[in-house]
Write a protein that holds these residues in place. Structure first.
Motif, PDB file in Angstrom:
ATOM      1  N   ASP A   1      16.450  50.845   2.777  1.00  0.00           N
ATOM      2  CA  ASP A   1      15.681  51.224   4.147  1.00  0.00           C
ATOM      3  C   ASP A   1      15.394  52.497   4.155  1.00  0.00           C
ATOM      4  O   ASP A   1      14.429  52.903   4.608  1.00  0.00           O
ATOM      5  CB  ASP A   1      16.946  51.098   5.235  1.00  0.00           C
ATOM      6  CG  ASP A   1      16.502  51.211   6.385  1.00  0.00           C
ATOM      7  OD1 ASP A   1      15.206  50.848   6.937  1.00  0.00           O
ATOM      8  OD2 ASP A   1      17.258  51.496   7.302  1.00  0.00           O
TER       9      ASP A   1
ATOM     10  N   ARG B   1      11.499  53.861   4.766  1.00  0.00           N
ATOM     11  CA  ARG B   1      11.341  54.672   5.837  1.00  0.00           C
ATOM     12  C   ARG B   1      10.758  56.101   5.345  1.00  0.00           C
ATOM     13  O   ARG B   1       9.759  56.809   5.856  1.00  0.00           O
ATOM     14  CB  ARG B   1      12.498  54.923   6.717  1.00  0.00           C
ATOM     15  CG  ARG B   1      12.825  53.638   7.468  1.00  0.00           C
ATOM     16  CD  ARG B   1      13.926  53.796   8.163  1.00  0.00           C
ATOM     17  NE  ARG B   1      14.680  52.757   8.872  1.00  0.00           N
ATOM     18  CZ  ARG B   1      15.334  52.749  10.027  1.00  0.00           C
ATOM     19  NH1 ARG B   1      15.480  54.063  10.628  1.00  0.00           N
ATOM     20  NH2 ARG B   1      15.863  51.429  10.447  1.00  0.00           N
TER      21      ARG B   1
ATOM     22  N   LEU C   1      14.346  43.226   1.699  1.00  0.00           N
ATOM     23  CA  LEU C   1      14.183  43.788   2.907  1.00  0.00           C
ATOM     24  C   LEU C   1      12.898  43.867   3.339  1.00  0.00           C
ATOM     25  O   LEU C   1      12.536  43.660   4.595  1.00  0.00           O
ATOM     26  CB  LEU C   1      14.600  45.263   2.902  1.00  0.00           C
ATOM     27  CG  LEU C   1      14.605  46.247   4.056  1.00  0.00           C
ATOM     28  CD1 LEU C   1      15.188  45.631   5.166  1.00  0.00           C
ATOM     29  CD2 LEU C   1      15.070  47.605   3.672  1.00  0.00           C
ATOM     30  N   SER C   2      11.895  44.214   2.397  1.00  0.00           N
ATOM     31  CA  SER C   2      10.401  44.111   2.785  1.00  0.00           C
ATOM     32  C   SER C   2      10.003  42.615   3.225  1.00  0.00           C
ATOM     33  O   SER C   2       9.241  42.587   4.304  1.00  0.00           O
ATOM     34  CB  SER C   2       9.517  44.298   1.690  1.00  0.00           C
ATOM     35  OG  SER C   2       9.802  45.490   1.187  1.00  0.00           O
TER      36      SER C   2
ATOM     37  N   ARG D   1      11.375  42.307   6.922  1.00  0.00           N
ATOM     38  CA  ARG D   1      10.636  43.057   7.990  1.00  0.00           C
ATOM     39  C   ARG D   1       9.216  42.301   8.165  1.00  0.00           C
ATOM     40  O   ARG D   1       8.977  42.288   9.557  1.00  0.00           O
ATOM     41  CB  ARG D   1      10.286  44.646   7.377  1.00  0.00           C
ATOM     42  CG  ARG D   1      11.561  45.246   7.505  1.00  0.00           C
ATOM     43  CD  ARG D   1      11.274  46.500   6.902  1.00  0.00           C
ATOM     44  NE  ARG D   1      12.685  47.698   7.361  1.00  0.00           N
ATOM     45  CZ  ARG D   1      12.496  48.849   7.059  1.00  0.00           C
ATOM     46  NH1 ARG D   1      11.473  49.531   6.549  1.00  0.00           N
ATOM     47  NH2 ARG D   1      13.504  49.687   7.205  1.00  0.00           N
ATOM     48  N   ASP D   2       8.822  41.757   7.381  1.00  0.00           N
ATOM     49  CA  ASP D   2       7.169  41.111   7.410  1.00  0.00           C
ATOM     50  C   ASP D   2       7.667  39.758   8.321  1.00  0.00           C
ATOM     51  O   ASP D   2       6.927  39.520   9.157  1.00  0.00           O
ATOM     52  CB  ASP D   2       6.835  40.529   6.133  1.00  0.00           C
ATOM     53  CG  ASP D   2       6.230  41.747   5.199  1.00  0.00           C
ATOM     54  OD1 ASP D   2       6.152  42.802   5.949  1.00  0.00           O
ATOM     55  OD2 ASP D   2       6.096  41.838   3.963  1.00  0.00           O
TER      56      ASP D   2
ATOM     57  N   ILE E   1      10.106  39.427  10.397  1.00  0.00           N
ATOM     58  CA  ILE E   1      10.452  39.721  11.808  1.00  0.00           C
ATOM     59  C   ILE E   1       9.312  40.012  12.688  1.00  0.00           C
ATOM     60  O   ILE E   1       9.083  39.763  13.690  1.00  0.00           O
ATOM     61  CB  ILE E   1      11.642  40.926  11.740  1.00  0.00           C
ATOM     62  CG1 ILE E   1      12.799  40.387  11.394  1.00  0.00           C
ATOM     63  CG2 ILE E   1      11.460  41.560  13.286  1.00  0.00           C
ATOM     64  CD1 ILE E   1      13.877  41.518  11.307  1.00  0.00           C
ATOM     65  N   ASP E   2       8.331  40.931  11.813  1.00  0.00           N
ATOM     66  CA  ASP E   2       7.027  41.313  12.539  1.00  0.00           C
ATOM     67  C   ASP E   2       6.275  39.757  12.758  1.00  0.00           C
ATOM     68  O   ASP E   2       5.600  40.001  13.915  1.00  0.00           O
ATOM     69  CB  ASP E   2       6.268  42.096  11.468  1.00  0.00           C
ATOM     70  CG  ASP E   2       6.771  43.562  11.337  1.00  0.00           C
ATOM     71  OD1 ASP E   2       7.579  44.023  12.061  1.00  0.00           O
ATOM     72  OD2 ASP E   2       6.334  43.968  10.499  1.00  0.00           O
TER      73      ASP E   2
END
Length: 84
Positions: A21, A25, A69-70, A73-74, A76-77
């Protein structure tokens, strides 16, 4: 979405999750300030890898966590873009 996050958290160690993370970030912030390329970006990556090494997290585990994690995030987007 909660289930996806819980599954991710259960599958990857806390140190690997935190550093993944931080790397994602941090890279965004450095890129926004045009500092990602060069010694600052390299130093930041070295810092992250050094912390992982100090805490016994292998690069393989970190790489798997970073990829997961990538993807999380994709996903969830994409879910956020679906109509209610």
């Amino acid at each position: 979405m909660r289930r996806l996050v819980e599954d991710f958290e259960q599958a990857h160690p806390p140190m690997a999750r935190a550093m993944a993370d931080l790397l994602l970030r941090g890279n965004v912030v450095l890129e926004e300030h045009e500092l990602l390329e060069g010694s600052v970006g390299d130093g930041f990556e070295a810092f992250v890898l050094g912390v992982l090494e100090e805490h016994g997290t292998s690069r393989e585990v970190f790489a798997a966590t970073l990829t997961a994690l990538s993807r999380l995030r994709d996903t969830i987007d994409h879910l956020d873009q679906l109509p209610p």
